[in-house]
Motif scaffolding. Structure first.
Motif, PDB file in Angstrom:
ATOM      1  N   GLY A  10       0.826  -1.218   0.000  1.00  0.00           N
ATOM      2  CA  GLY A  10       0.000   0.000   0.000  1.00  0.00           C
ATOM      3  C   GLY A  10       0.852   1.257   0.000  1.00  0.00           C
ATOM      4  N   ASN A  11       0.333   2.306   0.671  1.00  0.00           N
ATOM      5  CA  ASN A  11       1.051   3.594   0.681  1.00  0.00           C
ATOM      6  C   ASN A  11       2.488   3.420   1.166  1.00  0.00           C
ATOM      7  OD1 ASN A  11      -1.151   5.352  -0.027  1.00  0.00           O
ATOM      8  ND2 ASN A  11      -2.017   4.857   1.978  1.00  0.00           N
ATOM      9  N   MET A  12       2.638   2.792   2.327  1.00  0.00           N
ATOM     10  CA  MET A  12       3.959   2.686   2.949  1.00  0.00           C
ATOM     11  C   MET A  12       4.829   1.637   2.259  1.00  0.00           C
ATOM     12  SD  MET A  12       4.950   4.608   5.211  1.00  0.00           S
ATOM     13  CE  MET A  12       4.063   6.137   5.193  1.00  0.00           C
ATOM     14  N   GLY A  20       1.852  14.423  11.569  1.00  0.00           N
ATOM     15  CA  GLY A  20       2.235  15.830  11.388  1.00  0.00           C
ATOM     16  C   GLY A  20       2.241  16.273   9.936  1.00  0.00           C
ATOM     17  N   ILE A  21       2.552  15.360   9.042  1.00  0.00           N
ATOM     18  CA  ILE A  21       2.584  15.767   7.624  1.00  0.00           C
ATOM     19  C   ILE A  21       1.161  16.145   7.172  1.00  0.00           C
ATOM     20  CG2 ILE A  21       2.376  13.449   6.575  1.00  0.00           C
ATOM     21  CD1 ILE A  21       4.614  14.475   4.579  1.00  0.00           C
ATOM     22  N   ALA A  22       0.156  15.456   7.730  1.00  0.00           N
ATOM     23  CA  ALA A  22      -1.239  15.822   7.397  1.00  0.00           C
ATOM     24  C   ALA A  22      -1.574  17.187   7.996  1.00  0.00           C
ATOM     25  CB  ALA A  22      -2.202  14.756   7.912  1.00  0.00           C
ATOM     26  N   ASN A  50       6.895   8.773   7.469  1.00  0.00           N
ATOM     27  CA  ASN A  50       5.672   9.466   7.025  1.00  0.00           C
ATOM     28  C   ASN A  50       5.579   9.353   5.505  1.00  0.00           C
ATOM     29  OD1 ASN A  50       7.175  11.633   5.901  1.00  0.00           O
ATOM     30  ND2 ASN A  50       6.993  12.854   7.753  1.00  0.00           N
ATOM     31  N   THR A  51       4.481   9.846   4.949  1.00  0.00           N
ATOM     32  CA  THR A  51       4.230   9.571   3.521  1.00  0.00           C
ATOM     33  C   THR A  51       5.252  10.233   2.583  1.00  0.00           C
ATOM     34  OG1 THR A  51       2.610  11.364   3.518  1.00  0.00           O
ATOM     35  CG2 THR A  51       1.740   9.114   3.683  1.00  0.00           C
TER      36      THR A  51
END
Ligand SMILES: NC(=O)C1=CN([C@@H]2O[C@H](COP(=O)(O)OP(=O)(O)OC[C@H]3O[C@@H](n4cnc5c(N)ncnc54)[C@H](OP(=O)(O)O)[C@@H]3O)[C@@H](O)[C@H]2O)C=CC1
Ligand SMILES: O=C(O)[C@@H]1CCC=N1
Length: 261
Positions: free
Chosen positions: A9-11, A174-176, A121-122
């Motif tokens: 997935g994303n990660m 935090g990135i969001a 993080n993303t």
């Protein structure tokens, strides 16, 4: 060194793509396991060489490093389901699952298995993650191996596990929060008549400048704010209005709400 990434997935996908594009690992040494195949085209688009398999777990037994990138509530199930393949006591078990602890990873593998809890993080997708790592039962060389992988994908620091919930809030969540600030500033700009793309460029370059200034001079942010706020000027009017509306308090409350232990 063979790396298997469980979950595409994303990660998991971003870690695989980052390592493949960067050339830090031979693509044939990385296997990504996608359980339904829906992520295969996305990964293939980035690199034809990424070894993506669908519901084939055989590489779990030969991997030197297993990176688990499924949702937190699935980690126990995948480790228990494939326990028979995870017999190598030196295999490094690396979990990026947000709320899964080292004690749980230990319990679900074996008592002396080297286990790692990694918080990315993303921005790992563009090799700009702020990644924190805590470990248990790992020696210096094993810690360095994991450090080397994630340092290809951004900045890395080792921390004690007790700090991980707070760090997760500041960086992974935090990135969001940073994106929400960017969106809010864009909306303000648009209301004042700036076109959306222009507003986005303005906000992004302003943030880049703020980051570069703080990194260049090591100042506390307030010292930089002092340089902007002319006495009786316009900046202090804006800052005070934001504080009257609870800006600092809202940020702190949001961070604390995401600080789940
Ligand atoms: N997203 C973020 O910002 C961050 C996420 N994390 C952590 O990373 C982990 C992954 O999150 P994220 O990548 O966002 O989630 P995603 O849902 O994007 O990815 C999880 C992937 O795991 C797959 N999967 C589920 N079960 C299996 C299985 N048995 N075998 C192989 N693949 C499986 C899912 O497939 P399918 O969808 O087809 O079921 C999905 O592709 C989570 O534990 C999260 O806490 C940590 C820091 C930041
Ligand atoms: O929101 C979440 O639970 C995941 C973990 C940290 C970032 N995203």
């Amino acid at each position: 060194m063979k790396i298997t990434i469980l979950g595409a997935g994303n990660m998991g996908g971003a870690i695989a793509c980052g390592l493949a594009v960067n050339g830090s690992a031979q693509p044939q040494d990385i296997t990504v396991i996608d359980h339904k195949g829906k992520n295969v085209p996305r990964l293939r688009e980035v690199s034809e060489d990424i070894n993506v398999v669908v519901a084939d777990y055989s590489s779990l037994s030969t991997a030197d490093i297993l990176i688990i990138a499924v949702k937190p509530w699935m980690v126990e199930e995948v480790l228990k389901t494939h326990k028979a393949l995870l017999e190598n006591p030196k295999q490094l078990i690396v979990s990026v699952a947000a709320v899964v602890t080292l004690a749980q990873l230990q319990e679900w593998t074996s008592p002396h298995q080297p286990v790692f809890r990694v918080v990315p993080n993303t921005a790992i997708a563009v090799r700009q993650s702020m990644t924190y790592i805590a470990s248990q039962n790992a020696d210096k060389e094993q810690r360095e191996q994991v450090f080397r992988i994630f340092s290809q994908l951004g900045k890395v620091e080792f921390v004690e596990e007790k700090l991980i919930p707070a760090i997760t809030s500041l960086t992974s969540c935090g990135i969001a929060f940073a994106f929400r600030y960017i969106r809010a500033a864009m909306e303000g700009g648009i209301e004042m008549g700036v076109y959306p793309d222009q507003a986005k460029d303005a906000v992004l370059q302003t943030l880049r400048g703020a980051i570069d200034l703080l990194e260049a001079n090591g100042n506390h942010p307030e010292a930089e704010i002092d340089k902007v706020t002319t006495a009786g000027g316009i900046t202090i009017k804006g800052l005070n209005e934001m504080e009257h509306a609870g800006f600092t308090s809202a940020v702190i409350k949001g961070l604390k709400a995401s600080n789940i232990k």
